[in-house]
Design a protein around this motif. Structure first.
Motif, PDB file in Angstrom:
ATOM      1  N   SER A  87       0.829  -1.211   0.000  1.00 13.07           N
ATOM      2  CA  SER A  87       0.000   0.000   0.000  1.00 13.07           C
ATOM      3  C   SER A  87       0.858   1.254   0.000  1.00 13.07           C
ATOM      4  O   SER A  87       0.607   2.194  -0.765  1.00 13.07           O
ATOM      5  CB  SER A  87      -0.922   0.009   1.219  1.00 13.07           C
ATOM      6  N   VAL A  88       1.866   1.283   0.836  1.00 17.68           N
ATOM      7  CA  VAL A  88       2.765   2.446   0.894  1.00 17.68           C
ATOM      8  C   VAL A  88       3.472   2.619  -0.442  1.00 17.68           C
ATOM      9  O   VAL A  88       3.558   3.742  -0.972  1.00 17.68           O
ATOM     10  CB  VAL A  88       3.779   2.285   2.048  1.00 17.68           C
ATOM     11  N   TYR A  89       3.967   1.526  -1.012  1.00 12.06           N
ATOM     12  CA  TYR A  89       4.662   1.595  -2.300  1.00 12.06           C
ATOM     13  C   TYR A  89       3.733   2.118  -3.395  1.00 12.06           C
ATOM     14  O   TYR A  89       4.114   3.001  -4.181  1.00 12.06           O
ATOM     15  CB  TYR A  89       5.205   0.217  -2.672  1.00 12.06           C
ATOM     16  N   LEU A  90       2.513   1.596  -3.476  1.00 11.47           N
ATOM     17  CA  LEU A  90       1.593   2.019  -4.537  1.00 11.47           C
ATOM     18  C   LEU A  90       1.170   3.473  -4.374  1.00 11.47           C
ATOM     19  O   LEU A  90       1.026   4.191  -5.369  1.00 11.47           O
ATOM     20  CB  LEU A  90       0.381   1.090  -4.583  1.00 11.47           C
ATOM     21  N   PHE A  91       0.963   3.934  -3.139  1.00 13.91           N
ATOM     22  CA  PHE A  91       0.658   5.348  -2.940  1.00 13.91           C
ATOM     23  C   PHE A  91       1.827   6.225  -3.363  1.00 13.91           C
ATOM     24  O   PHE A  91       1.647   7.268  -3.972  1.00 13.91           O
ATOM     25  CB  PHE A  91       0.277   5.635  -1.484  1.00 13.91           C
ATOM     26  N   TYR A  92       3.039   5.785  -3.083  1.00 14.04           N
ATOM     27  CA  TYR A  92       4.219   6.544  -3.502  1.00 14.04           C
ATOM     28  C   TYR A  92       4.307   6.609  -5.019  1.00 14.04           C
ATOM     29  O   TYR A  92       4.592   7.666  -5.585  1.00 14.04           O
ATOM     30  CB  TYR A  92       5.481   5.904  -2.908  1.00 14.04           C
ATOM     31  N   VAL A  93       4.035   5.491  -5.674  1.00 15.76           N
ATOM     32  CA  VAL A  93       4.081   5.466  -7.143  1.00 15.76           C
ATOM     33  C   VAL A  93       2.989   6.342  -7.729  1.00 15.76           C
ATOM     34  O   VAL A  93       3.196   7.015  -8.743  1.00 15.76           O
ATOM     35  CB  VAL A  93       3.963   4.005  -7.659  1.00 15.76           C
ATOM     36  N   MET A  94       1.818   6.376  -7.107  1.00 15.46           N
ATOM     37  CA  MET A  94       0.724   7.202  -7.634  1.00 15.46           C
ATOM     38  C   MET A  94       1.034   8.698  -7.528  1.00 15.46           C
ATOM     39  O   MET A  94       0.719   9.468  -8.429  1.00 15.46           O
ATOM     40  CB  MET A  94      -0.582   6.920  -6.879  1.00 15.46           C
ATOM     41  N   PHE A  95       1.642   9.103  -6.415  1.00 13.35           N
ATOM     42  CA  PHE A  95       1.859  10.521  -6.205  1.00 13.35           C
ATOM     43  C   PHE A  95       3.209  11.022  -6.711  1.00 13.35           C
ATOM     44  O   PHE A  95       3.412  12.220  -6.828  1.00 13.35           O
ATOM     45  CB  PHE A  95       1.698  10.862  -4.714  1.00 13.35           C
ATOM     46  N   LYS A  96       4.144  10.131  -7.011  1.00 16.50           N
ATOM     47  CA  LYS A  96       5.450  10.517  -7.568  1.00 16.50           C
ATOM     48  C   LYS A  96       5.778   9.628  -8.769  1.00 16.50           C
ATOM     49  O   LYS A  96       6.780   8.927  -8.764  1.00 16.50           O
ATOM     50  CB  LYS A  96       6.537  10.332  -6.500  1.00 16.50           C
ATOM     51  N   PRO A  97       4.972   9.638  -9.828  1.00 16.06           N
ATOM     52  CA  PRO A  97       5.234   8.738 -10.966  1.00 16.06           C
ATOM     53  C   PRO A  97       6.506   9.101 -11.726  1.00 16.06           C
ATOM     54  O   PRO A  97       7.110   8.233 -12.369  1.00 16.06           O
ATOM     55  CB  PRO A  97       3.999   8.896 -11.843  1.00 16.06           C
ATOM     56  N   GLU A  98       6.950  10.365 -11.656  1.00 18.73           N
ATOM     57  CA  GLU A  98       8.157  10.742 -12.391  1.00 18.73           C
ATOM     58  C   GLU A  98       9.412  10.096 -11.820  1.00 18.73           C
ATOM     59  O   GLU A  98      10.441  10.058 -12.485  1.00 18.73           O
ATOM     60  CB  GLU A  98       8.309  12.272 -12.412  1.00 18.73           C
ATOM     61  N   ALA A  99       9.345   9.598 -10.591  1.00 16.14           N
ATOM     62  CA  ALA A  99      10.493   8.916  -9.986  1.00 16.14           C
ATOM     63  C   ALA A  99      10.717   7.551 -10.621  1.00 16.14           C
ATOM     64  O   ALA A  99      11.783   6.964 -10.489  1.00 16.14           O
ATOM     65  CB  ALA A  99      10.299   8.780  -8.493  1.00 16.14           C
ATOM     66  N   PHE A 100       9.698   7.048 -11.314  1.00 20.18           N
ATOM     67  CA  PHE A 100       9.810   5.738 -11.935  1.00 20.18           C
ATOM     68  C   PHE A 100       9.765   5.895 -13.414  1.00 20.18           C
ATOM     69  O   PHE A 100       9.566   5.310 -14.252  1.00 20.18           O
ATOM     70  CB  PHE A 100       8.690   4.820 -11.421  1.00 20.18           C
TER      71      PHE A 100
END
Length: 100
Positions: A87-100
């Motif tokens: 859950s923490v990882y997916l929220f991070y990916v949703m709010f900071k997609p440019e990091a990936f």
């Protein structure tokens, strides 16, 4: 070589407002964990998850009122930790997609 008794130094340090000295064994443990984290994050992360599950499983077992075995409680704890981690990882990916 005479070893300094750190327990005797603690009240004197507190009286002068100084920080209490860290025992050498604990200081070395902290340095070892920092070195492990820098060298191999996967191993250090796995160690932290297992330690967290070791703290979480007895609570799950007690909350079940003995209906679950201890091994089942350990797996339920690991499942909960995995779910929270994802859950923490997916929220991070949703709010900071440019990091990936």
């Amino acid at each position: 070589m005479k070893r300094k008794n750190l327990n005797q130094a603690a009240p004197a340090c507190r009286a002068r407002g100084e920080k209490q000295p860290i025992p050498p064994r604990i200081g070395r443990l902290g340095e070892s964990l920092r070195t492990l984290w820098r060298k191999d994050r996967l191993l250090a992360g796995t160690l932290l998850i297992v330690l967290a599950d070791g703290l979480l499983a007895p609570g799950v077992w007690a909350a079940s009122g003995g209906a679950l075995s201890l091994s089942t409680s350990i797996w339920v704890g690991l499942l909960a930790l995995t779910t929270i981690g994802l859950s923490v990882y997916l929220f991070y990916v949703m709010f900071k997609p440019e990091a990936f």
